[in-house]
Design a protein around this motif. Structure first.
Motif, PDB file in Angstrom:
ATOM      1  N   HIS A  48      11.063 -17.468   0.438  1.00 22.76           N
ATOM      2  CA  HIS A  48      10.360 -16.882   1.165  1.00 22.76           C
ATOM      3  C   HIS A  48      11.502 -16.446   1.703  1.00 22.76           C
ATOM      4  N   LYS A  50      13.758 -13.176   4.441  1.00 20.56           N
ATOM      5  CA  LYS A  50      14.723 -11.704   4.641  1.00 20.56           C
ATOM      6  C   LYS A  50      16.270 -11.979   4.258  1.00 20.56           C
ATOM      7  N   ASP A  90      13.581  -5.149  -2.631  1.00 16.61           N
ATOM      8  CA  ASP A  90      13.223  -5.318  -1.607  1.00 16.61           C
ATOM      9  C   ASP A  90      13.762  -6.065  -0.194  1.00 16.61           C
ATOM     10  N   GLU A  91      14.224  -5.923   1.208  1.00 20.77           N
ATOM     11  CA  GLU A  91      15.133  -6.477   1.447  1.00 20.77           C
ATOM     12  C   GLU A  91      13.905  -8.023   1.587  1.00 20.77           C
ATOM     13  N   GLU A  92      12.696  -8.307   1.626  1.00 18.56           N
ATOM     14  CA  GLU A  92      11.905  -9.287   1.415  1.00 18.56           C
ATOM     15  C   GLU A  92      11.932 -10.234   0.422  1.00 18.56           C
ATOM     16  N   ARG A  94       9.978 -12.920  -2.072  1.00 22.20           N
ATOM     17  CA  ARG A  94       8.265 -13.186  -1.859  1.00 22.20           C
ATOM     18  C   ARG A  94       8.168 -15.180  -2.591  1.00 22.20           C
ATOM     19  N   TYR A 122      20.755 -14.894   3.853  1.00 19.52           N
ATOM     20  CA  TYR A 122      19.285 -14.937   3.643  1.00 19.52           C
ATOM     21  C   TYR A 122      18.778 -15.739   5.319  1.00 19.52           C
ATOM     22  N   HIS A 123      18.141 -15.058   5.229  1.00 19.25           N
ATOM     23  CA  HIS A 123      17.018 -15.897   6.735  1.00 19.25           C
ATOM     24  C   HIS A 123      15.605 -16.237   6.038  1.00 19.25           C
ATOM     25  N   ASN A 145       5.989  -7.973   5.709  1.00 15.14           N
ATOM     26  CA  ASN A 145       6.284  -6.689   5.422  1.00 15.14           C
ATOM     27  C   ASN A 145       5.257  -5.634   4.615  1.00 15.14           C
TER      28      ASN A 145
END
Length: 192
Positions: A48, A50, A90-92, A94, A122-123, A145
């Motif tokens: 996981h 961002k 996506d920017e996220e 998972r 990445y964060h 999100n």
């Protein structure tokens, strides 16, 4: 009088068995058409996270690279088994292996080299790895999100609709009922 059957009770050779064994059968991966592009996907190493930045400058300079796509380059259109689950980029991210970028190149090896040349910042976010930890009151969100309300179609399953029943028609034209709720605490729910 017993009817003679074509295959039941008889040895049946595998379909394309000889061609597969001799290597003469062509699979889709064997097709190489003129002007065909090859695609490779850059996948997330994190469960996981961002995506803060994607640096594809070195990859774009490689001869034979035609296009590189990230979440910044594609429209936010939902897709998935229920046609409304996730965005293709996506920017996220998972899960480990989630799609980060796509490279199209004139050669498979060039596409592979380009994917390896992309640098991503990445964060890293807390991840849920099992049902027990996800059910704890202090568990982090598995997805930060969710799609916007106007993007969700009737029948979508989202946290804000928990405790309700969803009906829709499947391809076999049979009605499907799906109850959504808290499986740990709704044991006496009359809908279940």
């Amino acid at each position: 009088m017993r009817q003679e059957l074509f295959t039941v009770g008889k040895p049946v050779p595998p379909i394309y068995g000889i061609e597969k064994a001799t290597g003469t059968l062509r699979f889709p991966a064997d097709v190489n058409l003129p002007n065909m592009l090859w695609m490779k996907i850059l996948r997330s190493p994190h469960a996981h996270a961002k995506i803060l930045d994607v640096d594809a400058a070195a990859a774009q300079k490689l001869p034979g690279v035609v296009a590189i796509l990230t979440h910044n380059d594609v429209p936010r259109v939902l897709f998935g088994p229920y046609q409304n689950e996730i965005y293709p980029l996506d920017e996220e991210v998972r899960f480990v292996g989630d799609t980060v970028a796509a490279v199209a190149a004139e050669d498979w090896n060039v596409a592979e080299e380009a994917v390896r040349a992309i640098r991503v910042t990445y964060h890293v976010l807390p991840a849920i790895h099992d049902a027990e930890s996800g059910a704890k009151p202090d568990a982090p969100d598995a997805v930060l999100n969710y799609p916007e309300a106007q993007e969700i179609k009737a029948g979508d399953i989202r946290p804000e609709t928990s405790g309700t029943a969803h009906w829709w028609q499947n391809l076999g034209n049979k009605t499907v009922i799906l109850f959504v709720g808290d499986v740990l605490h709704d044991k006496n729910d009359k809908n279940m």
